[in-house]
Design a protein around this motif. Structure first.
Motif, PDB file in Angstrom:
ATOM      1  N   PRO A   4      85.826  11.845 111.111  1.00 43.40           N
ATOM      2  CA  PRO A   4      85.252  13.069 112.463  1.00 43.40           C
ATOM      3  C   PRO A   4      85.469  14.403 111.312  1.00 43.40           C
ATOM      4  CG  PRO A   4      87.802  12.797 112.233  1.00 43.40           C
ATOM      5  CD  PRO A   4      87.461  11.794 111.220  1.00 43.40           C
ATOM      6  N   PRO A   5      85.469  16.093 112.150  1.00 45.74           N
ATOM      7  CA  PRO A   5      84.741  17.431 110.943  1.00 45.74           C
ATOM      8  C   PRO A   5      86.071  17.538 110.280  1.00 45.74           C
ATOM      9  CG  PRO A   5      83.767  16.820 113.673  1.00 45.74           C
ATOM     10  CD  PRO A   5      84.590  15.858 112.740  1.00 45.74           C
ATOM     11  N   PRO A   6      86.606  18.109 109.798  1.00 42.62           N
ATOM     12  CA  PRO A   6      87.686  18.306 109.033  1.00 42.62           C
ATOM     13  C   PRO A   6      88.197  19.809 110.062  1.00 42.62           C
ATOM     14  CG  PRO A   6      85.868  19.425 107.520  1.00 42.62           C
ATOM     15  CD  PRO A   6      85.157  18.597 108.311  1.00 42.62           C
ATOM     16  N   ALA A   7      88.668  19.384 110.670  1.00 43.75           N
ATOM     17  CA  ALA A   7      90.295  19.966 111.107  1.00 43.75           C
ATOM     18  C   ALA A   7      91.704  20.791 110.789  1.00 43.75           C
ATOM     19  CB  ALA A   7      89.929  19.973 113.323  1.00 43.75           C
ATOM     20  N   GLY A   8      91.888  22.383 110.416  1.00 48.75           N
ATOM     21  CA  GLY A   8      92.993  22.436 109.933  1.00 48.75           C
ATOM     22  C   GLY A   8      93.282  21.268 108.236  1.00 48.75           C
ATOM     23  N   GLU A   9      91.871  21.861 107.470  1.00 51.39           N
ATOM     24  CA  GLU A   9      92.613  20.793 106.850  1.00 51.39           C
ATOM     25  C   GLU A   9      92.492  21.660 105.809  1.00 51.39           C
ATOM     26  OE1 GLU A   9      91.857  17.821 103.129  1.00 51.39           O
ATOM     27  OE2 GLU A   9      91.699  17.928 105.899  1.00 51.39           O
ATOM     28  N   ALA A  10      93.748  21.221 104.838  1.00 53.65           N
ATOM     29  CA  ALA A  10      94.465  22.565 103.584  1.00 53.65           C
ATOM     30  C   ALA A  10      93.325  22.685 102.139  1.00 53.65           C
ATOM     31  CB  ALA A  10      95.444  21.695 103.472  1.00 53.65           C
ATOM     32  N   CYS A  11      93.000  23.597 101.870  1.00 51.72           N
ATOM     33  CA  CYS A  11      92.212  23.992 100.950  1.00 51.72           C
ATOM     34  C   CYS A  11      92.478  25.509 100.033  1.00 51.72           C
ATOM     35  CB  CYS A  11      91.115  23.554 101.366  1.00 51.72           C
ATOM     36  SG  CYS A  11      90.727  25.894 102.900  1.00 51.72           S
TER      37      CYS A  11
ATOM     38  N   PRO B 240      95.155  30.110  98.804  1.00 46.37           N
ATOM     39  CA  PRO B 240      95.361  28.816 100.252  1.00 46.37           C
ATOM     40  C   PRO B 240      94.911  28.939 101.894  1.00 46.37           C
ATOM     41  CG  PRO B 240      97.589  29.865  99.801  1.00 46.37           C
ATOM     42  CD  PRO B 240      96.888  30.579  99.074  1.00 46.37           C
ATOM     43  N   ALA B 241      94.258  28.287 102.102  1.00 50.34           N
ATOM     44  CA  ALA B 241      94.114  28.557 103.131  1.00 50.34           C
ATOM     45  C   ALA B 241      93.227  27.162 104.372  1.00 50.34           C
ATOM     46  CB  ALA B 241      92.432  29.272 103.320  1.00 50.34           C
ATOM     47  N   LEU B 242      92.670  27.338 105.495  1.00 50.30           N
ATOM     48  CA  LEU B 242      92.822  25.950 105.654  1.00 50.30           C
ATOM     49  C   LEU B 242      90.817  26.250 106.133  1.00 50.30           C
ATOM     50  CD1 LEU B 242      95.287  26.187 108.806  1.00 50.30           C
ATOM     51  CD2 LEU B 242      95.587  24.657 106.919  1.00 50.30           C
ATOM     52  N   VAL B 243      90.534  24.842 106.392  1.00 46.40           N
ATOM     53  CA  VAL B 243      89.091  24.908 106.936  1.00 46.40           C
ATOM     54  C   VAL B 243      88.741  24.831 108.198  1.00 46.40           C
ATOM     55  CG1 VAL B 243      88.519  22.140 105.806  1.00 46.40           C
ATOM     56  CG2 VAL B 243      86.599  23.822 105.693  1.00 46.40           C
ATOM     57  N   GLN B 244      87.861  24.493 108.862  1.00 46.26           N
ATOM     58  CA  GLN B 244      87.575  24.617 110.180  1.00 46.26           C
ATOM     59  C   GLN B 244      86.189  24.452 110.477  1.00 46.26           C
ATOM     60  OE1 GLN B 244      89.909  23.683 112.509  1.00 46.26           O
ATOM     61  NE2 GLN B 244      91.742  25.485 111.187  1.00 46.26           N
ATOM     62  N   ALA B 245      85.524  23.242 111.182  1.00 43.73           N
ATOM     63  CA  ALA B 245      84.336  23.110 111.443  1.00 43.73           C
ATOM     64  C   ALA B 245      84.050  23.430 112.524  1.00 43.73           C
ATOM     65  CB  ALA B 245      84.160  21.768 111.805  1.00 43.73           C
ATOM     66  N   ALA B 246      83.318  24.447 112.618  1.00 45.29           N
ATOM     67  CA  ALA B 246      82.500  25.040 114.005  1.00 45.29           C
ATOM     68  C   ALA B 246      81.288  24.795 114.461  1.00 45.29           C
ATOM     69  CB  ALA B 246      82.676  26.543 114.049  1.00 45.29           C
ATOM     70  N   ALA B 247      81.114  24.547 115.518  1.00 47.42           N
ATOM     71  CA  ALA B 247      79.490  24.240 115.988  1.00 47.42           C
ATOM     72  C   ALA B 247      78.588  25.501 115.084  1.00 47.42           C
ATOM     73  CB  ALA B 247      79.308  24.643 117.118  1.00 47.42           C
TER      74      ALA B 247
ATOM     75  N   PHE C 121      82.462  17.316  99.705  1.00 46.78           N
ATOM     76  CA  PHE C 121      83.416  17.136 101.060  1.00 46.78           C
ATOM     77  C   PHE C 121      82.978  17.050 102.378  1.00 46.78           C
ATOM     78  CE2 PHE C 121      87.917  17.265 103.666  1.00 46.78           C
ATOM     79  CZ  PHE C 121      87.893  16.166 103.552  1.00 46.78           C
ATOM     80  N   ALA C 122      82.815  16.058 103.023  1.00 48.63           N
ATOM     81  CA  ALA C 122      82.789  15.764 104.207  1.00 48.63           C
ATOM     82  C   ALA C 122      83.509  15.077 105.242  1.00 48.63           C
ATOM     83  CB  ALA C 122      81.767  15.022 104.540  1.00 48.63           C
ATOM     84  N   GLY C 123      84.887  14.609 105.294  1.00 42.16           N
ATOM     85  CA  GLY C 123      86.121  14.929 106.056  1.00 42.16           C
ATOM     86  C   GLY C 123      86.756  13.614 105.220  1.00 42.16           C
ATOM     87  N   ARG C 124      87.687  12.969 106.635  1.00 41.11           N
ATOM     88  CA  ARG C 124      88.302  12.082 105.675  1.00 41.11           C
ATOM     89  C   ARG C 124      88.394  10.770 107.071  1.00 41.11           C
ATOM     90  NH1 ARG C 124      92.086  13.601 101.790  1.00 41.11           N
ATOM     91  NH2 ARG C 124      92.170  15.405 101.365  1.00 41.11           N
ATOM     92  N   VAL C 125      89.009  10.126 106.523  1.00 41.81           N
ATOM     93  CA  VAL C 125      88.830   8.874 107.377  1.00 41.81           C
ATOM     94  C   VAL C 125      89.759   8.946 108.251  1.00 41.81           C
ATOM     95  CG1 VAL C 125      88.675   6.164 107.902  1.00 41.81           C
ATOM     96  CG2 VAL C 125      87.977   7.052 105.728  1.00 41.81           C
ATOM     97  N   ALA C 126      89.764   8.762 109.562  1.00 42.60           N
ATOM     98  CA  ALA C 126      90.391   9.066 110.342  1.00 42.60           C
ATOM     99  C   ALA C 126      90.548   6.977 111.128  1.00 42.60           C
ATOM    100  CB  ALA C 126      89.790   9.519 111.914  1.00 42.60           C
ATOM    101  N   GLU C 127      89.903   6.624 111.592  1.00 42.63           N
ATOM    102  CA  GLU C 127      90.100   4.958 111.823  1.00 42.63           C
ATOM    103  C   GLU C 127      88.934   4.376 110.891  1.00 42.63           C
ATOM    104  OE1 GLU C 127      89.550   4.467 115.550  1.00 42.63           O
ATOM    105  OE2 GLU C 127      90.711   6.704 116.564  1.00 42.63           O
ATOM    106  N   ALA C 128      89.869   2.605 110.769  1.00 39.41           N
ATOM    107  CA  ALA C 128      88.925   2.852 109.838  1.00 39.41           C
ATOM    108  C   ALA C 128      89.322   0.614 110.431  1.00 39.41           C
ATOM    109  CB  ALA C 128      89.061   2.411 107.980  1.00 39.41           C
ATOM    110  N   ARG C 129      88.448  -0.222 110.593  1.00 42.27           N
ATOM    111  CA  ARG C 129      88.630  -1.170 110.774  1.00 42.27           C
ATOM    112  C   ARG C 129      87.546  -2.200 110.422  1.00 42.27           C
ATOM    113  NH1 ARG C 129      89.950  -3.526 117.338  1.00 42.27           N
ATOM    114  NH2 ARG C 129      90.205  -5.698 116.665  1.00 42.27           N
ATOM    115  N   ASP C 130      87.622  -3.399 109.822  1.00 38.85           N
ATOM    116  CA  ASP C 130      86.645  -4.381 109.098  1.00 38.85           C
ATOM    117  C   ASP C 130      85.275  -3.472 109.039  1.00 38.85           C
ATOM    118  OD1 ASP C 130      88.294  -6.607 110.235  1.00 38.85           O
ATOM    119  OD2 ASP C 130      87.422  -6.540 112.082  1.00 38.85           O
ATOM    120  N   GLY C 131      85.894  -2.333 107.485  1.00 35.92           N
ATOM    121  CA  GLY C 131      84.685  -1.887 107.393  1.00 35.92           C
ATOM    122  C   GLY C 131      84.380  -0.646 108.570  1.00 35.92           C
TER     123      GLY C 131
ATOM    124  N   GLY D 154      78.430  15.156 117.105  1.00 33.16           N
ATOM    125  CA  GLY D 154      79.130  16.697 117.328  1.00 33.16           C
ATOM    126  C   GLY D 154      80.098  15.855 116.693  1.00 33.16           C
ATOM    127  N   ALA D 155      80.808  15.185 117.728  1.00 33.43           N
ATOM    128  CA  ALA D 155      82.693  14.645 116.912  1.00 33.43           C
ATOM    129  C   ALA D 155      83.075  13.881 115.033  1.00 33.43           C
ATOM    130  CB  ALA D 155      82.768  13.526 117.702  1.00 33.43           C
ATOM    131  N   GLY D 156      81.546  13.897 114.914  1.00 43.24           N
ATOM    132  CA  GLY D 156      81.708  12.529 113.474  1.00 43.24           C
ATOM    133  C   GLY D 156      80.644  11.831 112.949  1.00 43.24           C
TER     134      GLY D 156
END
Length: 237
Positions: free
Chosen positions: A152-159, A165-172, A137-147, A112-114
């Protein structure tokens, strides 16, 4: 009597030495006899492993072929819209943005966290957009290491919902668009995209005043959003 006992002791010792060497020679003989069988088993191991994995590979190939056919069908159905979009961008002198690199990533785990993805082509930078198999669109890379990528799901992603203009939020219970102006020009069915133009979904209902924001802005649920699959694409700008 002591001399006879000493002789008997030496004989026992010689017997133990001979038994020990006999056991060693027997073990060596068994090992040499088993070597051809072991060699044959080692040579046959790749074929046996391939036979075990062949059904899974065949199923994966069929699934990829079905996905490819579905994508081609959707592309053909949207050809007219694509032509209109291209003509409009040419009229407005606004070329469509294209990613500098498009990486293929496979799903390792999902919570549920990503999403936890693995990218064999390289390591995209944090902030790169992640798209599902159909380019949504499924989200953005938050952390990347060795491939290995954490998305995580989008939280406050501009859209943008249409021109709002608005924001997208991922709820349960699913994704929703918040921060829409009141009154909002967008309505149910309006296309929602990221600032780069990536597909986020469509408004599932007309925007309604958001009580959580004191009804100063409007919100609406999203439909036709990214789906979980085994393959994802990472668009690095």
């Amino acid at each position: 009597m002591h001399r006879e006992r000493a002789l008997d002791f030496s004989r026992r010792r010689r017997r133990r030495v001979w038994r020990r060497w006999t056991r060693r020679l027997l073990a060596l003989a068994v090992l040499l006899a088993a070597l051809p069988f072991a060699r044959a088993a080692v040579l046959a191991a790749p074929e046996a492993l391939a036979a075990c994995l062949a059904p899974a590979w065949a199923q994966e190939r069929q699934r990829l072929a079905a996905d490819n056919a579905a994508l081609r069908t959707a592309l053909a159905a949207n050809a007219e819209l694509q032509a209109q979009n291209t003509a409009l961008r040419a009229l407005l002198h606004s070329p469509a943005p294209r990613p500098a690199a498009l990486y293929t990533a496979r799903l390792m785990a999902q919570t549920g966290a990503g999403l936890l993805l693995f990218c064999a082509d390289g390591t995209p930078p944090p902030g790169a957009a992640v798209l599902d198999g159909q380019g949504r669109f499924a989200g953005r890379v938050a952390e990347a290491r060795d491939g290995v990528l954490w998305v995580p799901p989008p939280a406050g992603e501009a859209c943008f919902a249409g021109g709002d203009p608005a924001l997208v939020q991922a709820a349960a219970d699913g994704w929703q668009v918040t921060g829409l102006p009141v009154p909002a020009e967008s309505a149910a069915g309006t296309l929602v995209t990221t600032p780069e133009g990536y597909w986020l979904g469509r408004l599932a209902a007309d925007p309604a005043p958001d009580p959580g924001d004191g009804c100063l802005t409007a919100a609406a649920p999203l439909t036709d959003t990214a789906e979980t699959g085994t393959r994802f694409f990472v668009a690095a700008e």
